[in-house]
Design an enzyme around this catalytic site. Structure first.
Site, short mmCIF file in Angstrom:
data_model
loop_
_atom_site.label_atom_id
_atom_site.label_comp_id
_atom_site.label_asym_id
_atom_site.label_seq_id
_atom_site.Cartn_x
_atom_site.Cartn_y
_atom_site.Cartn_z
N ARG A 131 1.08 -1.24 0.10
CA ARG A 131 -0.08 0.20 -0.14
C ARG A 131 0.85 1.34 0.02
O ARG A 131 0.43 2.32 -0.63
CB ARG A 131 -0.86 -0.15 1.20
CG ARG A 131 -2.11 -0.96 1.12
CD ARG A 131 -2.98 -1.01 1.93
NE ARG A 131 -4.09 -1.71 1.88
CZ ARG A 131 -4.98 -2.40 2.78
NH1 ARG A 131 -4.83 -2.30 4.13
NH2 ARG A 131 -6.08 -2.99 2.57
N LYS A 134 -15.36 -15.87 5.59
CA LYS A 134 -16.90 -15.76 5.96
C LYS A 134 -17.59 -15.64 4.73
O LYS A 134 -17.55 -14.63 3.77
CB LYS A 134 -17.21 -14.64 6.98
CG LYS A 134 -16.57 -14.93 8.13
CD LYS A 134 -16.82 -13.60 9.08
CE LYS A 134 -16.28 -13.83 10.58
NZ LYS A 134 -16.71 -12.63 11.47
N GLY A 172 -6.71 -6.52 -0.28
CA GLY A 172 -6.78 -7.25 1.23
C GLY A 172 -5.64 -8.64 1.02
O GLY A 172 -4.35 -8.29 0.55
N GLY A 212 -12.63 -4.23 1.07
CA GLY A 212 -14.06 -3.72 1.36
C GLY A 212 -14.71 -2.87 0.37
O GLY A 212 -15.98 -3.05 0.12
#
Length: 404
Positions: free
Chosen positions: A40, A208, A361, A385
């Protein structure tokens, strides 16, 4: 969405002007506070370098980790300032506070081409406050650091889905522009949601189902195939009535997965074999079993070689590929083959002309951790996200404010 960009700002001239830049410098640190993946930071350099070269007085804001609204020495941006200095090829000052007396004094002392990094923006609880007035008060202090003729450049795509002081409110006070990173991300994601070339394959992993539910439902009507791996695949396997041993399971999502499998049977693709072990540890002994034969007491930690082969065949014909989430616990070498195999399949499809996007991510970290060439993919996103929410069709406050 019409947004002014960094090029528009540079065309006006920034020499001698203060420019506040919201970057995404939220890099992972090890126990000793060393940066383990500087991706990043590298991605933030082009925008900062362009402003420095044009003679701007650059003030950078960023967060690191999740401080509880107060000073946390372990989450100081000191290692980031050092790494940024190295990559920019010049000294980057680090303020001793966020918008306090040290930040103000240093900002006032900047000369053309200087860079000041404010301390972790989330050390000030107003940054993430739900109270509009509190955030606006902080935004005013941020704007003060760049003076009356200052400008704001939003370059942290990983935070544009947040209504925060340094992302949203400050853009209501200053002339605002999208940095190189944000502009590129929007261009890529617009391509994924509108003019996608078929066949269109989506690869989803991570732990998830609940995190990816929105994107599954949105893309299942657009994609030709959605490959499911990672910890989330076990909830889908359980929805088929299969035993998953001690694997990660979101039991409250089983009915939802069953509905998805019924509705999108022609699109969703699950693993055919699983790499299992008796514990979650790097020294656990791996064993490959069929997806419908996971033994009691064993947990799945990766997709198996048969699944990699099946997914590779699917991906080899794709013209557009979106990948978000690893296929297994890639941090443990014994359970990295699934992620590695799928990443190599995506890279191979890219060399044949496919447009491939790695959705930020953990997926981006996996590409670097596994030593895969980043230029093997068309685009590596910095915002997991935010990318998902954009693809779901949600409004992102940090982008909406830029178009106003």
């Amino acid at each position: 969405m019409s947004i002014q960009t960094l090029d528009d700002l540079l065309a006006q001239g920034v020499s001698g002007r203060g420019v506040l830049v919201r970057s995404d410098l939220n890099v992972p640190l090890d126990d000793d506070g060393a940066i383990t993946d500087p991706g990043r930071i590298s991605a933030s350099v082009p925008t900062l370098k362009a402003l420095v070269d044009a003679g701007a007085k650059v003030v950078v804001t960023a967060h690191l980790g999740r401080p509880k609204g107060g000073l946390d020495p372990k989450l100081s941006l000191a290692p980031v300032a050092a790494a940024l200095s190295e990559q920019l090829g010049q000294h980057v000052q680090l303020a001793g506070d966020v918008v306090g007396s040290d930040a103000l004094a240093r900002a006032e002392g900047l000369t053309d081409g200087d860079v000041l990094l404010l301390e972790n923006i989330r050390f000030d609880p107003r940054e993430t406050s739900k109270d509009d007035a509190e955030r606006l008060a902080m935004a005013r202090q941020l704007a003060e650091l760049v003076g009356d003729d200052g400008a704001f450049v939003s370059d942290g795509f990983g935070v544009v889905h947040r209504k925060q002081a340094s992302v949203y409110d400050v853009a209501t006070l200053l002339p605002h522009y999208a940095g190189t990173l944000v502009a590129d991300e929007v261009k890529v994601l617009e391509r994924l949601t509108s003019s996608t070339e078929r066949p269109y394959a989506v690869v989803l992993g991570g732990s998830k189902v609940s995190d990816k539910l929105g994107v599954i439902e949105k893309l299942a009507t657009k994609a030709d195939s959605i490959v499911i791996g990672g910890g989330m695949c076990f909830t889908f396997l359980a929805a088929q009535g299969l035993s998953v041993g001690t694997s990660l399971l979101e039991s409250e999502m089983v009915d939802t997965c069953r509905r998805l499998l019924d509705t999108y049977a022609d699109v969703l693709r699950l693993p055919v074999d699983i790499v299992v072990a008796d514990k979650f540890a790097p020294d656990a002994t791996p064993d490959v079993v069929a997806a419908d034969a996971i033994p009691e007491g064993k947990m799945g930690l990766d997709i198996g070689p048969g699944s990699v082969q099946r997914f590779t065949t699917l991906l080899s014909n794709a013209k557009t590929i979106f990948w978000n989430g690893p296929m297994g616990v890639f941090e443990f070498p014994a359970f990295a083959a699934g992620t590695n195999g799928v990443a190599e399949a995506i890279a191979a499809a890219t060399t044949k002309g496919a447009f491939s996007v790695v959705g930020g991510g953990d997926s981006a970290a996996a590409v670097r951790a596994l030593g895969l060439p980043e230029d093997g993919f068309s685009h590596i996103s910095t915002g997991g996200g935010a990318s998902l929410e954009y693809l779901e069709g949600k409004a992102l406050p940090g982008l909406e404010v830029l178009s106003s």
